[in-house]
Design a protein around this motif. Structure first.
Motif, mmCIF file in Angstrom:
data_model
loop_
_atom_site.group_PDB
_atom_site.id
_atom_site.type_symbol
_atom_site.label_atom_id
_atom_site.label_comp_id
_atom_site.label_asym_id
_atom_site.label_seq_id
_atom_site.Cartn_x
_atom_site.Cartn_y
_atom_site.Cartn_z
ATOM 1 N N TYR A 56 27.304 48.674 16.400
ATOM 2 C CA TYR A 56 28.867 49.659 16.380
ATOM 3 C C TYR A 56 29.175 49.169 17.208
ATOM 4 N N LEU A 57 30.487 49.702 17.535
ATOM 5 C CA LEU A 57 32.052 50.167 18.153
ATOM 6 C C LEU A 57 32.069 51.230 18.503
ATOM 7 N N LEU A 58 31.991 51.240 19.755
ATOM 8 C CA LEU A 58 31.852 52.594 20.845
ATOM 9 C C LEU A 58 32.999 53.339 21.094
ATOM 10 N N SER A 59 33.541 54.197 20.254
ATOM 11 C CA SER A 59 35.502 54.696 21.319
ATOM 12 C C SER A 59 35.306 56.389 21.341
ATOM 13 N N ILE A 60 35.578 56.014 22.881
ATOM 14 C CA ILE A 60 35.081 57.526 23.616
ATOM 15 C C ILE A 60 37.365 57.972 24.019
ATOM 16 N N ALA A 61 36.448 59.194 23.688
ATOM 17 C CA ALA A 61 38.661 59.906 23.850
ATOM 18 C C ALA A 61 37.800 61.057 24.542
ATOM 19 N N TYR A 62 38.870 61.967 25.520
ATOM 20 C CA TYR A 62 38.100 63.020 26.141
ATOM 21 C C TYR A 62 39.974 63.397 26.565
ATOM 22 N N ASP A 63 39.490 65.155 27.329
ATOM 23 C CA ASP A 63 41.323 65.471 27.340
ATOM 24 C C ASP A 63 40.129 66.490 28.039
ATOM 25 N N THR A 64 41.214 67.233 28.798
ATOM 26 C CA THR A 64 41.602 68.546 29.923
ATOM 27 C C THR A 64 42.932 68.935 30.025
ATOM 28 N N ARG A 65 43.008 70.499 29.224
ATOM 29 C CA ARG A 65 44.336 70.986 29.492
ATOM 30 C C ARG A 65 43.879 72.077 29.518
ATOM 31 N N PRO A 66 45.172 72.938 30.565
ATOM 32 C CA PRO A 66 44.973 74.683 30.496
ATOM 33 C C PRO A 66 44.998 75.130 29.445
ATOM 34 N N ARG A 67 44.528 76.548 29.359
ATOM 35 C CA ARG A 67 44.220 77.536 27.761
ATOM 36 C C ARG A 67 44.961 78.597 28.496
ATOM 37 N N ALA A 68 45.457 79.736 28.156
ATOM 38 C CA ALA A 68 45.833 81.078 28.576
ATOM 39 C C ALA A 68 44.916 81.805 28.747
ATOM 40 N N ILE A 69 44.803 82.608 29.563
ATOM 41 C CA ILE A 69 43.705 83.402 29.634
ATOM 42 C C ILE A 69 44.002 84.529 28.992
ATOM 43 N N GLY A 70 43.224 85.071 28.177
ATOM 44 C CA GLY A 70 42.932 86.063 27.169
ATOM 45 C C GLY A 70 41.554 86.912 27.396
ATOM 46 N N ILE A 71 41.261 87.070 26.200
ATOM 47 C CA ILE A 71 40.225 87.608 25.985
ATOM 48 C C ILE A 71 39.255 86.569 25.743
ATOM 49 N N GLY A 72 39.776 85.762 25.090
ATOM 50 C CA GLY A 72 38.669 83.969 25.158
ATOM 51 C C GLY A 72 39.574 82.878 25.100
ATOM 52 N N VAL A 73 39.329 81.897 25.380
ATOM 53 C CA VAL A 73 39.818 80.169 25.113
ATOM 54 C C VAL A 73 39.824 79.427 23.580
ATOM 55 N N GLY A 74 40.374 80.035 23.403
ATOM 56 C CA GLY A 74 39.930 78.569 21.846
ATOM 57 C C GLY A 74 40.937 77.611 21.829
#
Length: 200
Positions: free
Chosen positions: A81-99
């Motif tokens: 196999y060949l393993l691909s890794i992707a990750y991300d951190t981004r700001p989200r709006a605060i409200g009832i929840g985070v989508g």
């Protein structure tokens, strides 16, 4: 009782470990039967990952968790196999929840609901692992994990994302799961408590 409830909600919004515990949402693609080849892999890096100071930490955590599941890194050697890794951190709006509004429904799960009583910025952290058959290039297995918190540092989310994405390896049907974890107060190492299919 009301004061305790308010304090609990505030703590949950302020850190990875709230009173209600730590949850991650996981989505998988491709049947687990497709991941039946020899459990060897190298990691495919993007140029941006080679230059990232955080990426080696992600790789170290993944190697450790995959080794516990019988997978062996074969860097520089033939592998199935060949393993691909992707990750991300981004700001989200605060409200009832985070989508997970920036993800297509089939590619990215919605993170657990995060409540905020006092405002502030929420962050969405995501990790996607893709296993390709090295000879054919066909994708054999894909898993994505998403969490939401109020910590902008992606390195703090890494252990939770890795543990969640590999809580079951591979995940079977259905494609959407909720992973509940608990974080050790002394070591900050997360432990999986339960893995359950999400209700439609």
């Amino acid at each position: 009782m009301a004061k305790v409830t308010l304090m609990c909600a505030a703590l949950a919004a302020a850190s990875l470990t709230g009173c209600a515990g730590l949850n991650a949402d996981v989505h998988t693609a491709n049947p687990p039967a497709a991941l039946q080849g020899e459990p060897t892999y190298p990691i495919a890096r993007l140029p941006s990952q080679d230059a990232s100071a955080d990426h080696p930490q992600f790789e170290a955590l993944l190697r450790e968790e995959l080794a516990r599941r019988g997978f062996v890194e074969a860097a520089g050697k033939p592998a199935h196999y060949l393993l691909s890794i992707a990750y991300d951190t981004r700001p989200r709006a605060i409200g009832i929840g985070v989508g997970a509004g920036d993800c297509a429904p089939s590619d990215c799960p919605k993170p657990a609901v995060l409540f905020s009583l006092f405002g502030g910025r929420a962050y969405q952290h995501s990790l996607t692992l893709r296993f390709f058959e090295r000879t054919s290039g066909d994708e054999r297995y894909k898993v994505s994990a998403v969490i939401a918190d109020r910590d902008a540092d992606p390195t703090h989310a890494m252990p939770v994302l890795v543990k969640s994405a590999l809580a079951k390896f591979p995940f079977d049907a259905p494609p959407d799961w909720r992973v509940k974890l608990q974080q050790d107060k002394a070591s900050s190492v997360p432990t999986v408590i339960s893995v359950k299919p999400q209700q439609p």
